[in-house]
Design a protein around this motif. Structure first.
Motif, PDB file in Angstrom:
ATOM      1  N   LEU A 166      20.412   3.778  -4.319  1.00  0.00           N
ATOM      2  CA  LEU A 166      20.143   2.885  -3.351  1.00  0.00           C
ATOM      3  C   LEU A 166      20.058   1.354  -3.905  1.00  0.00           C
ATOM      4  O   LEU A 166      19.178   1.096  -4.599  1.00  0.00           O
ATOM      5  N   ARG A 167      21.010   0.514  -3.620  1.00  0.00           N
ATOM      6  CA  ARG A 167      21.055  -0.621  -3.937  1.00  0.00           C
ATOM      7  C   ARG A 167      20.717  -1.523  -2.841  1.00  0.00           C
ATOM      8  O   ARG A 167      20.832  -1.372  -1.702  1.00  0.00           O
ATOM      9  N   PRO A 168      20.084  -2.983  -3.308  1.00  0.00           N
ATOM     10  CA  PRO A 168      19.593  -3.899  -2.056  1.00  0.00           C
ATOM     11  C   PRO A 168      21.268  -4.344  -1.350  1.00  0.00           C
ATOM     12  O   PRO A 168      22.115  -4.161  -1.960  1.00  0.00           O
ATOM     13  N   ALA A 169      20.771  -4.505  -0.087  1.00  0.00           N
ATOM     14  CA  ALA A 169      21.986  -4.882   0.743  1.00  0.00           C
ATOM     15  C   ALA A 169      22.901  -5.642   0.300  1.00  0.00           C
ATOM     16  O   ALA A 169      24.249  -5.740   0.280  1.00  0.00           O
ATOM     17  N   ARG A 170      22.180  -6.912  -0.311  1.00  0.00           N
ATOM     18  CA  ARG A 170      23.030  -8.121  -0.707  1.00  0.00           C
ATOM     19  C   ARG A 170      23.724  -7.844  -2.054  1.00  0.00           C
ATOM     20  O   ARG A 170      25.187  -8.075  -2.332  1.00  0.00           O
ATOM     21  N   ALA A 171      23.282  -7.115  -3.026  1.00  0.00           N
ATOM     22  CA  ALA A 171      23.710  -6.652  -4.001  1.00  0.00           C
ATOM     23  C   ALA A 171      25.060  -5.653  -3.740  1.00  0.00           C
ATOM     24  O   ALA A 171      26.111  -5.838  -4.390  1.00  0.00           O
ATOM     25  N   LEU A 172      25.000  -4.803  -2.970  1.00  0.00           N
ATOM     26  CA  LEU A 172      25.862  -3.919  -2.424  1.00  0.00           C
ATOM     27  C   LEU A 172      27.101  -4.616  -1.987  1.00  0.00           C
ATOM     28  O   LEU A 172      28.223  -4.270  -2.356  1.00  0.00           O
ATOM     29  N   ALA A 173      26.815  -5.474  -0.994  1.00  0.00           N
ATOM     30  CA  ALA A 173      27.927  -6.423  -0.336  1.00  0.00           C
ATOM     31  C   ALA A 173      28.639  -6.851  -1.460  1.00  0.00           C
ATOM     32  O   ALA A 173      29.807  -7.251  -1.412  1.00  0.00           O
ATOM     33  N   ARG A 174      28.125  -7.564  -2.507  1.00  0.00           N
ATOM     34  CA  ARG A 174      28.752  -8.490  -3.750  1.00  0.00           C
ATOM     35  C   ARG A 174      29.531  -7.316  -4.295  1.00  0.00           C
ATOM     36  O   ARG A 174      30.710  -7.919  -4.666  1.00  0.00           O
ATOM     37  N   ARG A 175      28.896  -6.273  -4.663  1.00  0.00           N
ATOM     38  CA  ARG A 175      30.070  -5.325  -5.459  1.00  0.00           C
ATOM     39  C   ARG A 175      31.104  -4.775  -4.831  1.00  0.00           C
ATOM     40  O   ARG A 175      32.287  -4.694  -5.110  1.00  0.00           O
ATOM     41  N   ILE A 176      30.793  -4.741  -3.383  1.00  0.00           N
ATOM     42  CA  ILE A 176      32.067  -4.466  -2.570  1.00  0.00           C
ATOM     43  C   ILE A 176      33.447  -5.445  -2.380  1.00  0.00           C
ATOM     44  O   ILE A 176      34.435  -5.152  -2.464  1.00  0.00           O
ATOM     45  N   ARG A 177      32.681  -6.684  -2.375  1.00  0.00           N
ATOM     46  CA  ARG A 177      33.629  -7.610  -2.143  1.00  0.00           C
ATOM     47  C   ARG A 177      34.373  -7.688  -3.702  1.00  0.00           C
ATOM     48  O   ARG A 177      35.626  -7.827  -3.543  1.00  0.00           O
ATOM     49  N   ARG A 178      33.577  -7.603  -4.748  1.00  0.00           N
ATOM     50  CA  ARG A 178      34.291  -7.839  -6.141  1.00  0.00           C
ATOM     51  C   ARG A 178      35.379  -6.665  -6.026  1.00  0.00           C
ATOM     52  O   ARG A 178      36.520  -6.759  -6.714  1.00  0.00           O
ATOM     53  N   ARG A 179      34.918  -5.413  -5.538  1.00  0.00           N
ATOM     54  CA  ARG A 179      35.899  -4.277  -5.923  1.00  0.00           C
ATOM     55  C   ARG A 179      36.983  -4.371  -5.123  1.00  0.00           C
ATOM     56  O   ARG A 179      38.359  -4.053  -5.397  1.00  0.00           O
ATOM     57  N   LEU A 180      36.754  -4.736  -3.833  1.00  0.00           N
ATOM     58  CA  LEU A 180      37.965  -5.071  -2.887  1.00  0.00           C
ATOM     59  C   LEU A 180      39.162  -6.033  -3.567  1.00  0.00           C
ATOM     60  O   LEU A 180      40.344  -5.903  -3.431  1.00  0.00           O
ATOM     61  N   ALA A 181      38.437  -7.206  -4.204  1.00  0.00           N
ATOM     62  CA  ALA A 181      39.340  -8.156  -4.575  1.00  0.00           C
ATOM     63  C   ALA A 181      39.963  -7.624  -5.714  1.00  0.00           C
ATOM     64  O   ALA A 181      41.369  -8.118  -5.915  1.00  0.00           O
ATOM     65  N   ALA A 182      39.270  -6.915  -6.457  1.00  0.00           N
ATOM     66  CA  ALA A 182      40.193  -6.188  -7.697  1.00  0.00           C
ATOM     67  C   ALA A 182      41.152  -5.358  -7.324  1.00  0.00           C
ATOM     68  O   ALA A 182      42.293  -5.034  -7.920  1.00  0.00           O
ATOM     69  N   ARG A 183      41.110  -4.679  -6.358  1.00  0.00           N
ATOM     70  CA  ARG A 183      41.825  -3.593  -5.856  1.00  0.00           C
ATOM     71  C   ARG A 183      43.103  -4.380  -5.299  1.00  0.00           C
ATOM     72  O   ARG A 183      44.352  -3.991  -5.353  1.00  0.00           O
ATOM     73  N   LYS A 184      42.961  -5.423  -4.640  1.00  0.00           N
ATOM     74  CA  LYS A 184      44.229  -6.341  -4.093  1.00  0.00           C
ATOM     75  C   LYS A 184      44.898  -6.651  -5.252  1.00  0.00           C
ATOM     76  O   LYS A 184      46.338  -6.792  -5.429  1.00  0.00           O
ATOM     77  N   ARG A 185      44.262  -7.130  -6.231  1.00  0.00           N
ATOM     78  CA  ARG A 185      44.956  -7.842  -7.410  1.00  0.00           C
ATOM     79  C   ARG A 185      45.793  -6.754  -8.056  1.00  0.00           C
ATOM     80  O   ARG A 185      46.850  -6.820  -8.578  1.00  0.00           O
ATOM     81  N   ALA A 186      45.136  -5.493  -8.194  1.00  0.00           N
ATOM     82  CA  ALA A 186      45.981  -4.428  -8.776  1.00  0.00           C
ATOM     83  C   ALA A 186      47.122  -3.755  -7.854  1.00  0.00           C
ATOM     84  O   ALA A 186      47.817  -2.932  -8.445  1.00  0.00           O
ATOM     85  N   GLY A 187      47.349  -4.420  -6.721  1.00  0.00           N
ATOM     86  CA  GLY A 187      48.650  -3.997  -6.045  1.00  0.00           C
ATOM     87  C   GLY A 187      48.213  -2.909  -4.952  1.00  0.00           C
ATOM     88  O   GLY A 187      48.962  -2.238  -4.356  1.00  0.00           O
ATOM     89  N   MET A 188      46.956  -3.117  -4.296  1.00  0.00           N
ATOM     90  CA  MET A 188      46.564  -2.172  -3.000  1.00  0.00           C
ATOM     91  C   MET A 188      47.391  -2.273  -1.826  1.00  0.00           C
ATOM     92  O   MET A 188      47.873  -1.247  -1.293  1.00  0.00           O
ATOM     93  N   LEU A 189      47.633  -3.448  -1.672  1.00  0.00           N
ATOM     94  CA  LEU A 189      48.646  -3.626  -0.555  1.00  0.00           C
ATOM     95  C   LEU A 189      49.944  -3.094  -0.624  1.00  0.00           C
ATOM     96  O   LEU A 189      50.498  -2.290   0.344  1.00  0.00           O
ATOM     97  N   GLU A 190      50.485  -3.163  -1.753  1.00  0.00           N
ATOM     98  CA  GLU A 190      51.735  -2.744  -2.030  1.00  0.00           C
ATOM     99  C   GLU A 190      51.888  -1.123  -2.059  1.00  0.00           C
ATOM    100  O   GLU A 190      52.901  -0.615  -1.728  1.00  0.00           O
TER     101      GLU A 190
END
Length: 246
Positions: free
Chosen positions: A220-244
């Motif tokens: 269980l992580r604090p909501a703000r910390a979890l939101a930051r992790r989700i944003r960073r992970r999504l950005a990394a996935r986009k850079r890795a070619g998720m949309l393609e």
């Protein structure tokens, strides 16, 4: 009294760190990991589902029933080859395995996970179930008796046009008890519950008794910390070619 097999279960929200924690624990206790993720089970869906960056490797498993009491070349021949998905030196099962063109159900997962648990336990290692699909985890931990109702394609097409609120109202008319404890915003769960209720009259009550000695670990992580992790992970996935990849 016969002791129950040991089982560790790691749960938590998206991006909470379940996969990495599972690996850290597995390294300390000689564990092996069973993925309980209803998306990561599929081959090819790698970037968007957040699979660990493992690799398929060829491994050799001894056939104990054949090799007991043998030695030398005869014993060495009593092995079978298998492919294992390995990440950071730890075998991972039920990940990157199913054909995405075929439906893989919770009943399929339960059957295969139970086989893996027996195999891991027989080799005197600790099975660790980790993932974000709660119903899949519960099906194994509590040995749920799942109703064997085949998919009703025409009913599913009809129900797919409805909103979650409409599906919930429909389920309440068929089975009020199931409607009270279901995930109310999940249309797939709602449609399946309606499908089962129509076939059987109601959704069977699932008893929660475990055949395992289970250690639950929840993150269980604090909501703000979890939101930051989700944003960073999504950005990394986009850079890795998720949309393609999609």
């Amino acid at each position: 009294m016969r002791k129950k097999p040991r089982l560790i279960t790691i749960v938590g929200p998206t991006a909470s760190g379940k996969s990495e924690l599972a690996v850290r624990i597995a390294k300390k206790i000689k564990g092996e990991i069973i993925s309980a993720d209803s998306r990561q089970i599929y081959q090819g869906l790698t970037i968007g589902t957040g699979k660990v960056p493992g690799r398929w490797r060829r491994a050799f498993t001894s056939l104990a029933s054949l090799s007991r009491g043998r030695s030398g070349p005869e014993r060495a021949s009593a092995t079978q080859r298998r492919d294992v998905f390995v990440y950071r030196g730890i075998p991972h099962y039920l990940i990157d395995e199913a054909n995405p063109r075929r439906q893989y159900s919770v009943a399929d997962f339960k059957r295969e996970a139970e086989k893996k648990i027996r195999d891991i336990t027989k080799r005197r290692k600790i099975p660790i179930v980790a993932g974000g699909t709660a119903f899949w985890i519960d099906s194994v931990v509590y040995d749920l008796n799942l109703p064997e109702v085949p998919p009703n394609r025409s009913l599913r097409r009809k129900l797919a046009k409805r909103t979650p609120a409409q599906l919930l109202a429909h389920l309440r008319r068929l089975d009020p008890a199931r409607a009270e404890n279901i995930e109310k915003g999940n249309p797939r769960r709602l449609i399946r519950a309606i499908e089962v209720a129509k076939a059987l009259g109601k959704v069977p009550k699932l008893e929660r008794r475990s055949p395992y000695d289970v250690l639950w670990i929840g993150i269980l992580r604090p909501a703000r910390a979890l939101a930051r992790r989700i944003r960073r992970r999504l950005a990394a996935r986009k850079r890795a070619g998720m949309l393609e990849a999609v």
